[in-house]
Design a protein around this motif. Structure first.
Motif, PDB file in Angstrom:
ATOM      1  N   GLY A 113       0.894  -1.349   0.011  1.00  0.00           N
ATOM      2  CA  GLY A 113      -0.099  -0.057  -0.089  1.00  0.00           C
ATOM      3  C   GLY A 113       0.984   1.270  -0.065  1.00  0.00           C
ATOM      4  O   GLY A 113       0.488   2.338  -0.827  1.00  0.00           O
ATOM      5  N   VAL A 114       1.756   1.339   0.801  1.00  0.00           N
ATOM      6  CA  VAL A 114       2.825   2.612   0.832  1.00  0.00           C
ATOM      7  C   VAL A 114       3.588   2.471  -0.478  1.00  0.00           C
ATOM      8  O   VAL A 114       3.726   3.525  -1.041  1.00  0.00           O
ATOM      9  N   MET A 115       3.911   1.445  -0.877  1.00  0.00           N
ATOM     10  CA  MET A 115       4.748   1.207  -2.274  1.00  0.00           C
ATOM     11  C   MET A 115       3.939   1.967  -3.458  1.00  0.00           C
ATOM     12  O   MET A 115       4.458   2.564  -4.273  1.00  0.00           O
ATOM     13  N   LEU A 116       2.589   1.381  -3.570  1.00  0.00           N
ATOM     14  CA  LEU A 116       1.622   1.844  -4.556  1.00  0.00           C
ATOM     15  C   LEU A 116       1.549   3.730  -4.440  1.00  0.00           C
ATOM     16  O   LEU A 116       1.463   4.331  -5.149  1.00  0.00           O
ATOM     17  N   ASN A 117       1.265   4.015  -3.244  1.00  0.00           N
ATOM     18  CA  ASN A 117       1.089   5.324  -2.913  1.00  0.00           C
ATOM     19  C   ASN A 117       2.368   6.208  -3.305  1.00  0.00           C
ATOM     20  O   ASN A 117       2.117   7.461  -3.467  1.00  0.00           O
ATOM     21  N   HIS A 118       3.552   5.597  -3.169  1.00  0.00           N
ATOM     22  CA  HIS A 118       4.738   6.431  -3.491  1.00  0.00           C
ATOM     23  C   HIS A 118       5.597   5.710  -4.574  1.00  0.00           C
ATOM     24  O   HIS A 118       6.704   5.545  -4.738  1.00  0.00           O
ATOM     25  N   ARG A 119       4.707   5.452  -5.620  1.00  0.00           N
ATOM     26  CA  ARG A 119       5.121   4.392  -6.767  1.00  0.00           C
ATOM     27  C   ARG A 119       6.441   5.305  -7.752  1.00  0.00           C
ATOM     28  O   ARG A 119       7.286   4.638  -8.265  1.00  0.00           O
ATOM     29  N   PHE A 124      11.549   2.830  -4.147  1.00  0.00           N
ATOM     30  CA  PHE A 124      10.666   1.577  -4.480  1.00  0.00           C
ATOM     31  C   PHE A 124      11.339   0.832  -5.869  1.00  0.00           C
ATOM     32  O   PHE A 124      10.548  -0.046  -5.922  1.00  0.00           O
ATOM     33  N   ALA A 125      11.910   1.577  -6.583  1.00  0.00           N
ATOM     34  CA  ALA A 125      12.295   1.087  -7.978  1.00  0.00           C
ATOM     35  C   ALA A 125      12.693  -0.094  -7.991  1.00  0.00           C
ATOM     36  O   ALA A 125      12.434  -0.951  -8.887  1.00  0.00           O
ATOM     37  N   ASP A 126      13.552  -0.375  -7.104  1.00  0.00           N
ATOM     38  CA  ASP A 126      14.436  -1.896  -7.312  1.00  0.00           C
ATOM     39  C   ASP A 126      13.236  -2.963  -6.723  1.00  0.00           C
ATOM     40  O   ASP A 126      13.411  -4.208  -7.416  1.00  0.00           O
ATOM     41  N   VAL A 127      12.244  -2.705  -6.025  1.00  0.00           N
ATOM     42  CA  VAL A 127      11.490  -3.863  -5.473  1.00  0.00           C
ATOM     43  C   VAL A 127      10.110  -4.056  -6.126  1.00  0.00           C
ATOM     44  O   VAL A 127       9.476  -4.955  -5.538  1.00  0.00           O
ATOM     45  N   GLN A 128       9.749  -3.145  -6.929  1.00  0.00           N
ATOM     46  CA  GLN A 128       8.466  -3.105  -7.498  1.00  0.00           C
ATOM     47  C   GLN A 128       8.465  -4.467  -8.477  1.00  0.00           C
ATOM     48  O   GLN A 128       7.325  -5.139  -8.000  1.00  0.00           O
ATOM     49  N   SER A 129       9.330  -4.762  -9.260  1.00  0.00           N
ATOM     50  CA  SER A 129       9.105  -5.905 -10.124  1.00  0.00           C
ATOM     51  C   SER A 129       9.322  -7.178  -9.402  1.00  0.00           C
ATOM     52  O   SER A 129       8.602  -8.019  -9.642  1.00  0.00           O
ATOM     53  N   ALA A 130      10.238  -7.025  -8.381  1.00  0.00           N
ATOM     54  CA  ALA A 130      10.396  -8.362  -7.386  1.00  0.00           C
ATOM     55  C   ALA A 130       9.048  -8.459  -6.563  1.00  0.00           C
ATOM     56  O   ALA A 130       8.536  -9.809  -6.525  1.00  0.00           O
ATOM     57  N   MET A 131       8.399  -7.611  -6.161  1.00  0.00           N
ATOM     58  CA  MET A 131       7.170  -7.485  -5.455  1.00  0.00           C
ATOM     59  C   MET A 131       5.920  -8.054  -6.363  1.00  0.00           C
ATOM     60  O   MET A 131       5.288  -8.838  -6.031  1.00  0.00           O
ATOM     61  N   ARG A 132       6.006  -7.776  -7.655  1.00  0.00           N
ATOM     62  CA  ARG A 132       4.959  -8.169  -8.518  1.00  0.00           C
ATOM     63  C   ARG A 132       5.030  -9.887  -8.769  1.00  0.00           C
ATOM     64  O   ARG A 132       3.956 -10.511  -8.776  1.00  0.00           O
ATOM     65  N   MET A 133       6.129 -10.103  -8.888  1.00  0.00           N
ATOM     66  CA  MET A 133       6.565 -11.613  -9.309  1.00  0.00           C
ATOM     67  C   MET A 133       6.135 -12.139  -7.918  1.00  0.00           C
ATOM     68  O   MET A 133       5.516 -13.325  -8.107  1.00  0.00           O
ATOM     69  N   PHE A 134       6.628 -11.849  -6.516  1.00  0.00           N
ATOM     70  CA  PHE A 134       6.361 -12.631  -5.293  1.00  0.00           C
ATOM     71  C   PHE A 134       4.814 -12.547  -5.361  1.00  0.00           C
ATOM     72  O   PHE A 134       4.296 -13.706  -4.850  1.00  0.00           O
ATOM     73  N   ILE A 135       4.170 -11.325  -5.573  1.00  0.00           N
ATOM     74  CA  ILE A 135       2.798 -11.603  -5.245  1.00  0.00           C
ATOM     75  C   ILE A 135       1.968 -12.434  -6.150  1.00  0.00           C
ATOM     76  O   ILE A 135       1.008 -13.263  -5.834  1.00  0.00           O
ATOM     77  N   GLY A 136       2.353 -12.711  -7.461  1.00  0.00           N
ATOM     78  CA  GLY A 136       1.942 -13.678  -8.327  1.00  0.00           C
ATOM     79  C   GLY A 136       2.231 -14.830  -8.006  1.00  0.00           C
ATOM     80  O   GLY A 136       1.233 -15.612  -8.039  1.00  0.00           O
ATOM     81  N   ASN A 137       3.270 -15.166  -7.392  1.00  0.00           N
ATOM     82  CA  ASN A 137       3.702 -16.569  -6.976  1.00  0.00           C
ATOM     83  C   ASN A 137       2.926 -17.005  -5.708  1.00  0.00           C
ATOM     84  O   ASN A 137       2.425 -18.205  -5.624  1.00  0.00           O
ATOM     85  N   LEU A 138       2.476 -15.981  -4.866  1.00  0.00           N
ATOM     86  CA  LEU A 138       1.753 -16.325  -3.818  1.00  0.00           C
ATOM     87  C   LEU A 138       0.226 -16.520  -4.084  1.00  0.00           C
ATOM     88  O   LEU A 138      -0.479 -17.496  -3.597  1.00  0.00           O
ATOM     89  N   LYS A 139      -0.046 -15.653  -5.216  1.00  0.00           N
ATOM     90  CA  LYS A 139      -1.689 -16.018  -5.453  1.00  0.00           C
ATOM     91  C   LYS A 139      -1.786 -17.260  -6.099  1.00  0.00           C
ATOM     92  O   LYS A 139      -2.786 -17.986  -6.159  1.00  0.00           O
ATOM     93  N   SER A 140      -0.689 -17.540  -6.891  1.00  0.00           N
ATOM     94  CA  SER A 140      -1.022 -18.954  -7.725  1.00  0.00           C
ATOM     95  C   SER A 140      -0.779 -20.129  -6.739  1.00  0.00           C
ATOM     96  O   SER A 140      -1.433 -21.029  -6.830  1.00  0.00           O
ATOM     97  N   ARG A 141       0.000 -19.983  -5.693  1.00  0.00           N
ATOM     98  CA  ARG A 141       0.182 -20.947  -4.773  1.00  0.00           C
ATOM     99  C   ARG A 141      -1.216 -21.128  -3.842  1.00  0.00           C
ATOM    100  O   ARG A 141      -1.563 -22.186  -3.764  1.00  0.00           O
ATOM    101  N   ILE A 142      -1.893 -19.875  -3.503  1.00  0.00           N
ATOM    102  CA  ILE A 142      -3.022 -20.032  -2.898  1.00  0.00           C
ATOM    103  C   ILE A 142      -4.216 -20.744  -3.562  1.00  0.00           C
ATOM    104  O   ILE A 142      -4.887 -21.384  -3.452  1.00  0.00           O
TER     105      ILE A 142
END
Length: 149
Positions: A113-119, A124-142
């Motif tokens: 939420g903080v990352m999106l508010n201050h995108r 946050f430049a280095d972690v945005q792509s990694a967070m997208r990948m991590f959240i995608g992996n978490l959602k697919s596992r769930i």
């Protein structure tokens, strides 16, 4: 002779330079005035978000259990997702302990939420792509775990 100027966006002539966050201030010659004089206008772009989700308010409180003298951290956040529903999905869809699943879901939701508010912040430049990948992996596992049950 001045050519007619048209745009698909609504234009309002203004005298001050105060504009909203999705506006652009420009100037151009006015047809009825000499070319050296200009009028200022605000071009308002249509909103990109058509279906704006209502925001829910959440109060977060963190207390230290072994020290009663320290004051708890209390803050409020707004989010378009139901954090309680996300916690339940992470609990049901992962093999983590209940406390770990809650901490993962709440911490991830608060951080993103903080990352999106201050995108646009370079922090946050280095972690945005990694967070997208991590959240995608978490959602697919769930999703995979939910299909099995």
């Amino acid at each position: 002779m001045v050519a007619k100027w048209s745009t698909p966006w609504p234009i309002a002539f203004v005298r001050s330079f105060s504009a909203g966050s999705n506006s652009v201030i420009c100037s151009r010659p006015v047809d009825s005035r000499p070319p050296e004089r200009t009028a200022h206008y605000v071009r308002t772009y249509p909103s990109r978000r058509r279906n704006v989700m209502p925001l829910a308010n959440f109060k977060i409180q963190v207390e230290r259990m072994d020290d009663a003298a320290s004051a708890p951290l209390v803050f409020e956040v707004q989010n378009h997702d139901d954090i309680f529903a996300i916690v339940e999905r992470v609990r049901a869809g992962t093999a983590f302990a209940e406390n770990d699943a809650m901490a993962l879901a709440v911490g991830l939701k608060l951080f993103t939420g903080v990352m999106l508010n201050h995108r646009h912040d370079p922090l946050f430049a280095d972690v945005q792509s990694a967070m997208r990948m991590f959240i995608g992996n978490l959602k697919s596992r769930i999703a995979a775990t939910m299909e099995k049950t």
